[in-house]
Design a protein around this motif. Structure first.
Motif, short mmCIF file in Angstrom:
data_model
loop_
_atom_site.label_atom_id
_atom_site.label_comp_id
_atom_site.label_asym_id
_atom_site.label_seq_id
_atom_site.Cartn_x
_atom_site.Cartn_y
_atom_site.Cartn_z
N PRO A 14 -4.61 -0.69 4.22
CA PRO A 14 -5.36 -0.78 2.96
C PRO A 14 -6.57 0.15 2.90
CG PRO A 14 -4.76 -2.96 3.72
CD PRO A 14 -4.37 -2.02 4.81
N ALA A 15 -7.16 0.48 4.03
CA ALA A 15 -8.34 1.34 4.05
C ALA A 15 -7.99 2.80 3.75
CB ALA A 15 -9.05 1.24 5.40
N TRP A 16 -6.71 3.16 3.86
CA TRP A 16 -6.30 4.55 3.61
C TRP A 16 -6.40 4.85 2.12
CZ3 TRP A 16 -1.50 6.39 6.84
CH2 TRP A 16 -1.76 6.15 8.20
N SER A 17 -6.57 6.13 1.81
CA SER A 17 -6.54 6.57 0.41
C SER A 17 -5.15 6.32 -0.18
CB SER A 17 -6.88 8.06 0.32
OG SER A 17 -6.60 8.56 -0.98
N ILE A 18 -5.10 5.94 -1.44
CA ILE A 18 -3.82 5.69 -2.12
C ILE A 18 -2.97 6.95 -2.18
CG2 ILE A 18 -4.71 6.20 -4.43
CD1 ILE A 18 -2.12 3.48 -3.45
N ILE A 19 -3.60 8.09 -2.02
CA ILE A 19 -2.86 9.37 -2.02
C ILE A 19 -1.78 9.37 -0.95
CG2 ILE A 19 -3.04 11.87 -1.66
CD1 ILE A 19 -4.15 10.91 -4.33
N TRP A 20 -2.08 8.78 0.21
CA TRP A 20 -1.09 8.75 1.29
C TRP A 20 0.16 7.99 0.86
CZ3 TRP A 20 -0.91 11.69 5.40
CH2 TRP A 20 -2.09 12.26 5.89
N LEU A 21 -0.04 6.88 0.16
CA LEU A 21 1.11 6.09 -0.28
C LEU A 21 1.90 6.84 -1.35
CD1 LEU A 21 2.26 3.33 0.46
CD2 LEU A 21 1.12 2.39 -1.54
N ILE A 22 1.21 7.50 -2.25
CA ILE A 22 1.89 8.29 -3.29
C ILE A 22 2.69 9.42 -2.66
CG2 ILE A 22 1.52 9.79 -5.28
CD1 ILE A 22 -0.92 8.04 -5.97
N VAL A 23 2.09 10.08 -1.65
CA VAL A 23 2.81 11.15 -0.93
C VAL A 23 4.06 10.58 -0.25
CG1 VAL A 23 2.69 12.71 1.07
CG2 VAL A 23 0.80 12.63 -0.56
N GLY A 24 3.91 9.40 0.37
CA GLY A 24 5.06 8.77 1.03
C GLY A 24 6.17 8.44 0.05
N LEU A 25 5.81 7.87 -1.09
CA LEU A 25 6.81 7.54 -2.10
C LEU A 25 7.45 8.79 -2.68
CD1 LEU A 25 4.87 4.65 -3.89
CD2 LEU A 25 6.97 4.39 -2.56
N GLY A 26 6.62 9.83 -2.90
CA GLY A 26 7.16 11.10 -3.41
C GLY A 26 8.12 11.74 -2.43
N MET A 27 7.77 11.70 -1.15
CA MET A 27 8.66 12.26 -0.12
C MET A 27 9.95 11.45 -0.02
SD MET A 27 7.55 15.01 1.30
CE MET A 27 8.62 15.04 2.76
N PHE A 28 9.83 10.13 -0.23
CA PHE A 28 11.03 9.29 -0.21
C PHE A 28 11.96 9.69 -1.36
CE2 PHE A 28 13.79 5.69 -0.66
CZ PHE A 28 13.92 5.19 0.61
N GLY A 29 11.37 9.92 -2.55
CA GLY A 29 12.17 10.36 -3.69
C GLY A 29 12.82 11.71 -3.44
#
Length: 469
Positions: free
Chosen positions: A349-364
């Motif tokens: 949770p402390a990480w920037s949301i950008i990391w999660l968006i990058v992860g989801l984008g890479m998954f796509g």
């Protein structure tokens, strides 16, 4: 067939693929509203979701075999009409029995179209463009499997649950009319239909036994004697099915098709990738809304990173597969899958949301690039195209079901390990327990991707050895 007509037909088949796939998941979000409106318990309303998925898996192999005997286009168009009628019936339903009956009709039509769409595409397009065409279709199929909850939420925000089904009717009619005017006309010949009924009934019993074990196991636990007994029964029925198929003249499923390593690995890796995609569908909405406290609207926008990038990466992956081969493109995709899975295993949770968006984008990106459909269809003989297409669709549906069950079970098992007691709901007082359970579940997803990667690497090396010898 003219190139322009080919692409119009691809659009028509892909529209039907999108509708039939999205209806496996779009109804999930409407279950609470259906339960309230029809005055039935939530667990009974959930049958609307389960019956569709189970029936499709039961019927796919049957219609794949039938399409090889009577013609794929005729069966696809018939399935489209039945799916439209089923969708209309679902939308008009005022009681649960009526809705269930219409849902059965919808599943019947969907299984006809799913069993034939890949074979029709490979029949219409020249071999040099199979990857491109199947990549476009794959974009629609994957978009349908991923975008269901989001699209369902948008419809429910403005309309009643009935419109989740009504929306299929005009789209289905347009797709049918396109096909009716452009599909190659088949002569009205009488065909001798031969169905291996003992084999089919054994297969259907094994499939139903497996799904009962999955759904019941989620409710009471997979270590209960009755659940273990159902899994043993499933294995016995599968063994019996294989034995029957090896001893009949006209088997439902010619098991020789699995002697081709490219076909078998294509089917297995398809199941694995679709299973992993459902981890996101199950876990990420909880993480975004309950742990990070984003609104449902913001969470929906973030989750759209997967289907948006998927739309573009699937056709590109198909084009590249026509040039270097579906196996090599799938290998690249599975390597790309490692990046988002590693992010999901470690994100906090402390990480920037950008990391999660990058992860989801890479998954796509990886999900779209993965080209198992050209691998499956290309490694099946011309006489097996109908059954091969139905097996590809079956792998997708089994993968979705297994992924949903695995994600749920592993998530709550991981939460329970962290909390030191049995937990089956979001631990509101201890969000860190949820994060631990999420990491545990995604670690398994990472392992599934690694196994798929090893299978593809083995296949590519084997093919390279053959080419060099």
């Amino acid at each position: 067939m003219k190139q322009r007509s080919q692409w119009i037909l691809l659009l028509a088949t892909s529209m039907v693929s999108f509708m039939s796939t999205i209806d496996a998941g779009i109804v999930n979000i409407a279950v609470p509203q259906i339960s309230r409106d029809l005055s039935v318990p939530m667990n009974e309303a959930e049958w609307v979701v389960s019956v569709y998925l189970v029936l499709i898996c039961v019927l796919l192999i049957f219609f794949g075999k039938l399409s090889d005997q009577i013609g794929r286009i005729r069966l696809f168009q018939t399935g489209t009409i039945i799916f439209i009628l089923g969708s209309l019936g679902c939308g008009l339903s005022t009681t649960l029995p009526l809705l269930m009956a219409a849902r059965v009709l919808q599943a019947l039509g969907a299984s006809m179209t799913m069993a034939t769409n890949f074979a029709i595409i490979t029949q219409i397009f020249p071999p040099a463009r199979h990857g491109t065409a199947l990549g476009v279709n794959s974009a629609f199929v994957q978009l349908g499997s991923i975008a269901g909850p989001g699209l369902g939420g948008l419809i429910l925000a403005a309309f009643s649950w009935h419109y989740i089904f009504f929306i299929n009717v005009p789209i289905g009619i347009i797709a049918f009319l396109f096909g009716h005017h452009i599909f190659p006309k088949q002569p009205n010949e009488k065909h001798q239909v031969v169905i291996d009924w003992p084999g089919y009934l054994t297969y259907a019993a094994a499939t139903i036994s497996f799904f009962i074990a999955i759904y019941w196991g989620q409710a009471i636990g997979f270590t209960k004697p009755q659940i273990l007994g159902l899994f043993v029964l499933t294995l016995v029925l599968v063994w019996l099915f294989i034995r029957i198929e090896n001893h009949v003249d006209e088997p439902l499923l010619n098991l020789n098709i699995f002697k081709n390593a490219g076909f078998t690995i294509g089917v297995l890796t398809a199941m694995m990738v679709f299973a992993c995609s459902y981890f996101n569908n199950m876990i990420m909405p909880f993480y975004l809304q309950e742990t990070l406290h984003y609104s449902s609207a913001i969470a929906g926008i973030i989750l759209m990173a997967v289907p948006i990038i998927n739309i573009f990466s699937a056709p590109v992956g198909g084009i590249i597969s026509d040039r270097i081969g579906a196996e090599k493109v799938s290998l690249i995709a599975l390597v790309l899958f490692l990046i988002p899975e590693l992010i999901f295993v470690t994100v906090k949770p402390a990480w920037s949301i950008i990391w999660l968006i990058v992860g989801l984008g890479m998954f796509g990106l990886a999900n779209g690039t993965f080209q198992n459909n050209p691998m499956i269809m290309g490694n099946a003989g011309k006489e097996f195209q109908g059954i091969a297409g139905s097996i590809a669709a079956l792998a997708r549906n089994f993968g979705m079901s297994i992924g949903l069950s695995l994600a749920t079970s592993l998530l709550y098992f991981g939460i329970s390990l962290k909390g030191g007691r049995h937990i089956t709901a979001y631990p509101t007082a201890h969000p860190e327990w949820f994060v631990s359970g999420m990491h545990f579940a995604y670690l398994w997803a990472l392992g599934i991707i690694v196994i798929a990667l090893v299978l593809i690497v083995t296949l590519v090396r084997r093919q390279s050895t053959k080419q060099n010898s």
